[in-house]
Motif scaffolding. Structure first.
Motif, PDB file in Angstrom:
ATOM      1  N   GLU A   1       1.487   4.883 -10.433  1.00 21.45           N
ATOM      2  CA  GLU A   1       1.379   4.414 -11.814  1.00 21.45           C
ATOM      3  C   GLU A   1       2.124   3.101 -12.049  1.00 21.45           C
ATOM      4  N   THR A   2       2.748   2.567 -10.999  1.00 17.80           N
ATOM      5  CA  THR A   2       3.526   1.334 -11.131  1.00 17.80           C
ATOM      6  C   THR A   2       2.880   0.229 -10.302  1.00 17.80           C
ATOM      7  N   PRO A   3       2.587  -0.924 -10.880  1.00 26.65           N
ATOM      8  CA  PRO A   3       2.014  -2.015 -10.072  1.00 26.65           C
ATOM      9  C   PRO A   3       2.946  -2.381  -8.924  1.00 26.65           C
ATOM     10  N   PRO A   4       2.419  -2.635  -7.733  1.00 27.55           N
ATOM     11  CA  PRO A   4       3.284  -3.009  -6.610  1.00 27.55           C
ATOM     12  C   PRO A   4       3.984  -4.331  -6.891  1.00 27.55           C
ATOM     13  N   PRO A   5       5.156  -4.522  -6.287  1.00 29.87           N
ATOM     14  CA  PRO A   5       5.960  -5.703  -6.589  1.00 29.87           C
ATOM     15  C   PRO A   5       5.323  -6.988  -6.091  1.00 29.87           C
ATOM     16  N   MET A   6       5.586  -8.077  -6.808  1.00 30.20           N
ATOM     17  CA  MET A   6       5.161  -9.410  -6.382  1.00 30.20           C
ATOM     18  C   MET A   6       6.383 -10.133  -5.832  1.00 30.20           C
ATOM     19  N   ILE A   7       6.684  -9.897  -4.569  1.00 30.43           N
ATOM     20  CA  ILE A   7       7.882 -10.452  -3.958  1.00 30.43           C
ATOM     21  C   ILE A   7       7.529 -11.738  -3.227  1.00 30.43           C
ATOM     22  N   ASN A   8       8.116 -12.831  -3.661  1.00 30.90           N
ATOM     23  CA  ASN A   8       7.947 -14.117  -2.989  1.00 30.90           C
ATOM     24  C   ASN A   8       9.324 -14.746  -2.856  1.00 30.90           C
ATOM     25  N   LEU A   9       9.922 -14.588  -1.675  1.00 30.56           N
ATOM     26  CA  LEU A   9      11.321 -14.979  -1.508  1.00 30.56           C
ATOM     27  C   LEU A   9      11.498 -16.448  -1.157  1.00 30.56           C
TER      28      LEU A   9
ATOM     29  N   SER B   1       0.827  -1.209   0.000  1.00 26.76           N
ATOM     30  CA  SER B   1       0.000   0.000   0.000  1.00 26.76           C
ATOM     31  C   SER B   1       0.863   1.261   0.000  1.00 26.76           C
ATOM     32  N   LEU B   2       1.967   1.238   0.745  1.00 32.12           N
ATOM     33  CA  LEU B   2       2.868   2.395   0.730  1.00 32.12           C
ATOM     34  C   LEU B   2       3.505   2.548  -0.645  1.00 32.12           C
ATOM     35  N   PHE B   3       3.921   1.434  -1.227  1.00 26.40           N
ATOM     36  CA  PHE B   3       4.506   1.481  -2.569  1.00 26.40           C
ATOM     37  C   PHE B   3       3.521   2.111  -3.555  1.00 26.40           C
ATOM     38  N   SER B   4       2.255   1.739  -3.455  1.00 25.33           N
ATOM     39  CA  SER B   4       1.248   2.277  -4.365  1.00 25.33           C
ATOM     40  C   SER B   4       1.009   3.762  -4.145  1.00 25.33           C
ATOM     41  N   GLN B   5       1.200   4.233  -2.906  1.00 23.88           N
ATOM     42  CA  GLN B   5       1.095   5.673  -2.648  1.00 23.88           C
ATOM     43  C   GLN B   5       2.246   6.431  -3.300  1.00 23.88           C
ATOM     44  N   VAL B   6       3.450   5.874  -3.183  1.00 25.56           N
ATOM     45  CA  VAL B   6       4.628   6.568  -3.711  1.00 25.56           C
ATOM     46  C   VAL B   6       4.662   6.505  -5.229  1.00 25.56           C
ATOM     47  N   PHE B   7       4.354   5.335  -5.780  1.00 29.54           N
ATOM     48  CA  PHE B   7       4.429   5.124  -7.230  1.00 29.54           C
ATOM     49  C   PHE B   7       3.066   4.659  -7.745  1.00 29.54           C
TER      50      PHE B   7
END
Length: 242
Positions: free
Chosen positions: A190-198, A182-188
């Motif tokens: 126009e960019t889909p948030p990352p799909m991080i699965n480590l 949600s923070l990523f979406s606030q900052v960027f």
């Protein structure tokens, strides 16, 4: 860059301004021949957006964002590249010299320990392929160049940047371990948030510790060196803050 002992500075949490001052100081000391090659890891507190050294455009609303009741810092890096959100990430910095080749070859030489360390944790990474078009996007993690490392699903896990000073090199980069979507979406927006699965089972501090230990071990092998733990001294802190 072989057979030298590297200094390893313990994990440090501090503001972006302090972290960038440390990296710049370590680079200058190494350039002057006063400091050995160095590897360190750090986190940003409060969360921050770092801007590339030459980045001149960013959204006005970035000045007023907050995370966990603290305003996001807006910090200028000594290195190039685009903006990076530092929340839920671990940053590495390596300061060294004596590496020959093109800039991309130097990136890839210094990224060897990242690839090897993450592979030891069961995470396979590959380089991005984006060309110079990335300069038109303010978000570092929206594109992936040959200096960046991607997960198998195409999400960028590590974005790195460099600066050179008379043959001395600072390369630092952000590893997105547990980003808040949600923070990523606030900052960027126009960019889909990352799909991080480590697929690494730890969380929080234990995840950071696991990643650091894997990368430290890989660095000793890849750089054919011994990493010697040595915290910043009071005298060094005075010099950095000056």
């Amino acid at each position: 860059m072989t057979n030298n002992k590297f200094r390893l500075i313990p994990l440090l949490s501090a503001s972006g301004k302090v972290q960038m001052a440390i990296d710049a100081w370590l680079l200058e000391q190494h350039r002057l021949g006063l400091h050995p090659p160095t590897l360190r890891f750090y986190t940003w507190s409060p969360a921050a957006i770092s801007l590339g050294y030459h980045q001149r455009r960013w959204p006005d609303f970035w000045e007023n964002l907050s995370w966990e009741n603290s305003r996001l810092d807006l910090v200028r890096r000594p290195t190039g590249g685009r903006a990076v959100l530092h929340q839920g990430d671990l940053t590495y910095a390596i300061i060294t010299s004596g590496i020959t080749g093109s800039r991309i070859q130097v990136y890839q030489k210094l990224c060897e320990f990242l690839i090897a360390g993450w592979r030891s944790l069961g995470v396979n990474l590959h380089y991005g392929t984006t060309g110079r078009g990335y300069i038109h996007n303010p978000n570092c993690f929206a594109t992936a160049t040959g200096a960046d490392l991607l997960l198998e699903n195409g999400s960028k896990l590590i974005g790195s940047a460099q600066v050179y000073r008379d043959g001395a090199i600072l390369q630092h980069g952000s590893m997105r371990l547990q980003p808040d979507r949600s923070l990523f979406s606030q900052v960027f927006p126009e960019t889909p948030p990352p799909m991080i699965n480590l697929s690494v089972n730890q969380q929080g501090e234990s995840l950071i510790e696991t990643v650091m230990q894997a990368l430290i071990s890989a660095a000793e092998t890849c750089f054919n060196t011994q990493l010697v733990m040595h915290p910043l001294t009071d005298l060094e802190w005075q010099s950095i803050q000056a």
